[in-house]
Design an enzyme around this catalytic site. Structure first.
Site, PDB file in Angstrom:
ATOM      1  CG  HIS A 129      46.704  45.028  38.177  1.00 19.31           C
ATOM      2  ND1 HIS A 129      45.722  45.083  37.213  1.00 19.31           N
ATOM      3  CD2 HIS A 129      46.837  43.724  38.495  1.00 19.31           C
ATOM      4  CE1 HIS A 129      45.269  43.868  36.977  1.00 19.31           C
ATOM      5  NE2 HIS A 129      45.938  43.025  37.728  1.00 19.31           N
ATOM      6  CG  ASP A 153      46.520  37.593  31.451  1.00 15.89           C
ATOM      7  OD1 ASP A 153      47.526  37.769  32.165  1.00 15.89           O
ATOM      8  OD2 ASP A 153      45.361  37.721  31.871  1.00 15.89           O
ATOM      9  CB  CYS A 188      41.451  45.490  25.174  1.00 11.62           C
ATOM     10  SG  CYS A 188      41.251  43.763  25.652  1.00 11.62           S
TER      11      CYS A 188
END
Length: 574
Positions: free
Chosen positions: A191, A456, A503
């Protein structure tokens, strides 16, 4: 003496400034018996007054950067510090027990924390325990004479040095002062790395020991182009990197000329390059970098930047703001994706052995459909003001998609029955669970689009936590197994005439782009700052040659083999 730290290039650019250590200090103390009670009480009052003054500054800055509602968190902290009952109890503890202020503060606040945590039937009051902890830490820092770092208080040019940066940390960074940052841990998909690109701040992550090596006010050069940092550089080295920064800025000026250009390969094939955003405040960067849409609006930041669940009207205004500024270009909003490492203080989640594979994202939405329905109504209302698409995260089975779609259809019909107009919304899913990728041919029959979340998908496919440095070597975006999954998703979507998008951070990876072009991926969504650089690369690549390269890559055996294959073939692809 100069030191060189090697890490991962997370965000392009060069930054030179003094270090600001965003590291929690040691707040340990020992219990002491005191004789000057009045002096200790006054010391406590001074610490509380200093804490309140500090919080007023933080609150003011939070209003500017995060908005009124987020700033109210700090107002709550000020209120706690003004509570006469708590202050009286602390002073009484000092007076009666003849203990030092640090001990009295801890004893009394422990009682408050235990009381709030025991209120299991009142989530709001349980949350106050966290507020008391934060306030105690701030007061302790003043009692001990230790500076408590806070990114909202930075008021000079700095390089932020931290073990890691949380989403809330990065949300408070002011680009006017924070010129770059370096962390001990993290990778390109962490992040902190993603936010650094969103904020256009040069960054190096995963350095291993930046917090152990860099002292406060050391001069640091962060080289976000090559993934390294220099500590205490010589004047000659500073001059060298200032020149390198100027060269990079000239390259950016060249890319700027592509702002209004179509994204075309050398042989004229059009693909869409879109942007990933966290809040409507990111829209300007989307427009400045010539995005052809928003491929991922991370709606969870509306929840993370709020002191309570955002209302339907608050969400509506945020979504409306985004779609209305995009001139009818698609805006794909991902429904609330919390859980894992994205926690909400006002929405306690169960303790889990593996939260990344637990109660999160669509699983929470389907379980707490009151929250989900509120978000869907806001999205449906906002669809009248632009081209809005909805994407469900963490879908593992067709049943989950069907359940989410059924709730969406119910809320849509309710609004229509009430006389509310709604737009023509496309419904899609993120492909980030291997089971969904394998079953993409079946999903493609029912969804309007599929967007591959590679961050992920790679982690789950390789059974490797991307935030765990010990297994970070398994984050392998070019591994043939990953490429085969992606190719299957793209082919499945195209067979049903549906859009195949991506994305995840891989969409802007300069090694991955030729492979994704060769697979026929329709939309590449990435950090806004990567768009023009990627559009420039597209202009140089022949899609037919890229397709032949994909055929070879799919038969390779290792991640490095594919990476070397692309690097060696790059000139021939042009």
């Amino acid at each position: 003496m100069k030191k060189v730290l090697k890490g991962i290039a997370a965000s392009d650019g060069i930054a030179i400034a003094k270090a600001y250590r965003l590291v929690d200090p040691d707040l340990s103390f020992s219990k002491q018996t005191i004789t000057d009670v009045d002096g200790e009480v006054q010391k406590m009052q001074d610490a509380m007054d200093a804490s309140k003054a500090e919080l007023e500054i933080i609150k003011s800055k939070a209003k500017e950067t995060l908005g009124e509602e987020e700033a109210e968190v700090f107002e709550a902290h000020i209120t706690i510090l003004s509570d006469p009952e708590m202050i009286g109890a602390i002073n009484k503890e000092i007076s009666d027990q003849k203990v030092n202020g640090e001990q009295a503060l801890t004893d009394v606040t422990d009682q408050y924390i235990s009381m709030f945590e025991a209120m299991t039937d009142n989530a709001y009051m349980q949350e106050r325990a966290g507020d008391v902890r934060d306030v105690r830490k701030r007061v302790l820092s003043h009692l001990l004479g230790v500076e408590l770092p806070n990114p909202a208080l930075i008021n000079r040019p700095v390089i932020v040095v931290s073990h890691d940066l949380t989403p809330s940390d990065t949300a408070q960074l002011d680009r006017k002062y924070v010129k770059g940052f370096i962390t001990d841990i993290g990778g390109r998909t962490s992040h902190s790395a993603i936010m650094s690109r969103t904020l256009e701040i040069p960054a190096v992550v995963g350095s291993g020991d930046a917090t152990k090596t860099i002292n406060e006010d050391d001069v640091v050069i962060v080289n976000g182009l090559d993934g390294e940092a220099l500590v205490d550089p010589t004047d000659e080295e500073i001059a060298k990197y200032e020149k390198k920064e100027q060269d990079y800025l000239k390259q950016k000026d060249e890319w700027e000329k592509l702002k209004t250009a179509e994204t075309l390969s050398k042989d004229g094939v059009h693909h869409t390059i879109a942007a990933n955003i966290g809040t409507p405040q990111d829209i300007q960067a989307v427009l400045d970098n010539g995005a052809e849409g928003i491929g991922l609006f991370r709606s969870e930041f509306l929840y993370m930047n709020s002191a309570e669940l955002p209302t339907e009207d608050e969400q509506f205004e945020a979504y409306k703001s985004a779609v209305s500024k995009l001139d009818n270009k698609p805006v794909v909003v991902r429904t609330m994706d919390v859980g894992g490492d994205k926690k909400l203080p006002y929405l306690p989640l169960p303790a889990e052995m593996n939260p990344f594979m637990g109660y999160r994202a669509i699983r929470i939405s389907l379980d707490r459909d009151d929250i989900f329905r509120t978000q869907l109504r806001a999205l449906l209302r906002a669809s009248n003001f632009g081209n809005l698409w909805i994407m469900f995260p963490m879908i593992a089975t067709l049943d989950e998609f069907r359940a989410a779609k059924a709730i969406y259809n119910e809320e849509r019909q309710k609004l229509i029955d009430a006389g509310q107009k709604v737009g023509d919304i496309k419904l899609g899913i993120m492909i980030e669970i291997p089971a969904a990728a394998v079953l993409a041919d079946q999903f493609a029959k029912e969804v309007d689009f599929m967007s591959i979340g590679t961050n992920d998908l790679i982690g789950y496919s390789m059974a490797a936590d991307r935030t765990n440095e010990r297994v970070s070597y398994l984050y392998q975006p070019y591994n043939p197994a990953i490429l085969r999954l992606i190719k299957h998703v793209v082919d499945s979507a195209h067979k049903e005439g549906k859009v195949a998008a991506m994305c995840g951070e891989m969409a802007g990876d300069q090694i991955a782009v030729p492979l994704l072009l060769g697979m026929g991926l329709d939309e590449f969504s990435m950090s806004a700052t990567s768009i023009l650089k990627t559009r420039s690369l597209f202009k140089e690549l022949d899609s037919k040659k890229a397709a032949k390269l994909v055929e070879k890559a799919l038969q390779a055996q290792t991640n490095d083999e594919v990476k070397n294959m692309v690097e060696e073939a790059m000139d021939s692809l042009k």
